[in-house]
Scaffold this motif. Structure first.
Motif, mmCIF file in Angstrom:
data_model
loop_
_atom_site.group_PDB
_atom_site.id
_atom_site.type_symbol
_atom_site.label_atom_id
_atom_site.label_comp_id
_atom_site.label_asym_id
_atom_site.label_seq_id
_atom_site.Cartn_x
_atom_site.Cartn_y
_atom_site.Cartn_z
ATOM 1 N N GLN A 36 0.841 -1.187 0.000
ATOM 2 C CA GLN A 36 0.000 0.000 0.000
ATOM 3 C C GLN A 36 0.882 1.245 0.000
ATOM 4 O OE1 GLN A 36 0.264 -2.123 2.639
ATOM 5 N NE2 GLN A 36 1.555 -0.784 3.884
ATOM 6 N N PRO A 37 0.320 2.442 -0.262
ATOM 7 C CA PRO A 37 1.128 3.664 -0.218
ATOM 8 C C PRO A 37 1.813 3.839 1.132
ATOM 9 C CG PRO A 37 -0.979 4.117 -1.256
ATOM 10 C CD PRO A 37 -1.071 2.722 -0.707
ATOM 11 N N ARG A 94 4.082 5.168 -3.768
ATOM 12 C CA ARG A 94 3.592 6.534 -3.560
ATOM 13 C C ARG A 94 3.563 6.892 -2.075
ATOM 14 N NH1 ARG A 94 -0.022 5.107 -7.917
ATOM 15 N NH2 ARG A 94 -1.658 4.539 -6.432
ATOM 16 N N GLU A 130 1.468 1.586 -6.798
ATOM 17 C CA GLU A 130 0.772 2.320 -5.743
ATOM 18 C C GLU A 130 1.541 2.289 -4.422
ATOM 19 O OE1 GLU A 130 -0.873 -1.884 -5.877
ATOM 20 O OE2 GLU A 130 -0.326 -0.307 -7.307
#
Length: 324
Positions: A113-114, A153, A150
Motif C-alpha cells: 500500500q502507499p 507513492r 501504488e
C-alpha cells in the motif's frame, strides 16, 4: 541447497509472523535509535517504534531504522504510519531506505500500500524531492520486477506546527502533535503524544526545556526525552559547541521537566554527548547523576532496542536481548 534456502525463508517468515502478533492489549514502545548524526554503531539515528493494538507507528526515521526494525522481526511493510518531528538530517536520513527497501517483495519488507507519513509543514516538499531523486529506480523496479506502483507513492498528511492537535486517529489510537523549542531558527519542530486505552506516551522531539512538553506530559505513563551534555572544560575550550547545547536540554533541565510532569517512567533518547580528543563524552552514568540533581523518580537511560511495555499497571522496561 534450494531446500536449505526455502527452509531458511520459512523460518524467517515464522519469526516475523510471531513478532508481529499483536492484540488489543498491546502497547509497547521500542527505541530503535538513540543517537545523533555521529556514525555510532551502538546508537543509530533517532527513531522510535510505537506498537498500539494492531498498529505499528514509527516516529522519526534516522539512520539504521530498517536494520533495527528487522532485528525485531518487524517487516518494514507492516508500518501503518510514519511521523516526523522536524527536518534535521539525522531524523530523516533513513527515510529513503525505509521507503524504498520496504517496497521490495522479501519477507523483511513487503509493502503493498502507499507509504503513509505525517509531519509538520515541509513534509510534502521532502517527499516530492525523494520521489524525484528515486524516479529512475522506481521506473526500473516497476518494469523489471513488477513491483506495485501504488506502494511506491507517499500518502502525506501535513499540519501547521503552531496549530498541532490531533493528527492521527485510528483503531482507538490517538496521536497529538505539539510545538516544542528546538531553536529560534529551527521551525517546524514538534513532539508527539500517543494515547491508547487510557495509557499514554510522549516523545519530546529535539527541544530545549519546553513548557509544551511538560503540559502534554503531565501524568503520562512514559515520557521519552532527548538530552545533551558536555564537560564544562570542553565548552570553555570550544565555544563553538555552545550553540549546539542551546538547541537541546541538559540533564538538569530534563530532570526539571520530569519533576514537573511526573510521568510513571521517564526515559532518555537522542544522547547528544559532545566530546573531542581531550575531553571524553559524559557517560550515561554521569548523565544520570546530573539528572538526579533535579529529579528523583523512575528513569531509564535509553539504549537502542530497549523497549517499554505499557499494557500493565506499571511501565515495564525491557532491555534488548539479541537472543529473544
Amino acid at each position: 541447497m534450494l531446500k536449505q534456502c526455502l527452509t531458511a525463508a520459512l523460518l524467517m517468515f515464522a519469526l516475523a509472523s510471531s513478532a508481529m502478533a499483536q492484540d488489543n492489549s498491546t502497547f509497547r514502545v521500542t527505541l530503535l535509535g538513540t543517537g545523533t548524526p555521529n556514525p555510532n554503531p551502538d546508537r543509530f539515528g533517532p527513531s522510535t517504534l510505537v506498537q498500539a493494538g494492531n498498529l505499528n507507528l514509527l516516529f522519526d526515521a534516522g539512520r539504521g531504522n530498517t536494520i533495527r526494525l528487522w532485528q525485531l522481526k518487524v517487516p518494514l511493510g507492516s508500518l501503518d504510519e510514519v511521523f516526523l518531528t522536524h527536518y534535521h538530517s539525522d531524523h530523516v536520513n533513513g527515510l529513503a531506505d525505509l521507503w524504498m527497501t520496504g517496497w521490495l517483495p522479501p519477507v523483511y519488507a513487503g509493502r503493498k500500500q502507499p507509504f503513509n507519513i505525517t509531519g509538520p509543514t515541509g513534509l510534502q516538499a521532502l517527499t516530492d524531492g525523494l520521489v524525484s531523486a528515486f524516479e529512475n529506480n522506481a521506473k526500473v523496479r516497476i518494469a523489471d520486477e513488477k513491483l506495485p506502483p501504488e506502494a511506491n507513492r507517499f500518502n502525506v498528511t501535513e499540519f501547521d506546527e503552531q496549530v498541532g492537535g490531533v493528527v492521527y486517529e485510528k483503531n482507538g489510537v490517538r496521536v497529538t502533535a505539539f510545538s516544542n523549542l528546538h531553536g529560534d531558527l529551527i521551525h517546524p519542530s514538534v513532539g508527539y503524544r500517543i494515547d491508547y486505552q487510557g495509557k499514554s506516551v510522549v516523545i519530546s522531539g529535539d527541544t530545549r526545556k519546553s513548557k509544551t512538553v511538560v503540559e502534554h506530559s503531565r501524568g503520562v505513563d512514559l515520557l521519552i526525552h532527548e538530552v545533551a551534555a558536555a564537560r564544562p572544560e570542553l565548552l570553555e575550550a570550544l565555544q563553538r559547541l555552545q550553540p549546539i547545547m542551546n538547541h537541546h536540554t541538559t540533564p538538569q533541565e530534563a530532570g526539571e521537566v520530569f519533576s514537573e510532569a511526573r510521568p510513571k517512567m521517564a526515559a532518555f533518547t537522542h544522547f547528544v554527548l559532545l566530546a573531542n580528543k581531550d575531553y571524553p563524552p559524559m557517560t550515561p552514568a554521569e548523565t544520570e547523576t546530573a539528572t538526579r540533581e533535579t529529579y528523583d523518580g523512575p528513569l531509564a537511560m535509553g539504549q537502542d532496542l530497549m523497549a517499554f511495555d505499557l499494557s500493565g499497571d506499571k511501565v515495564r522496561v525491557i532491555p534488548w536481548n539479541s537472543d529473544r
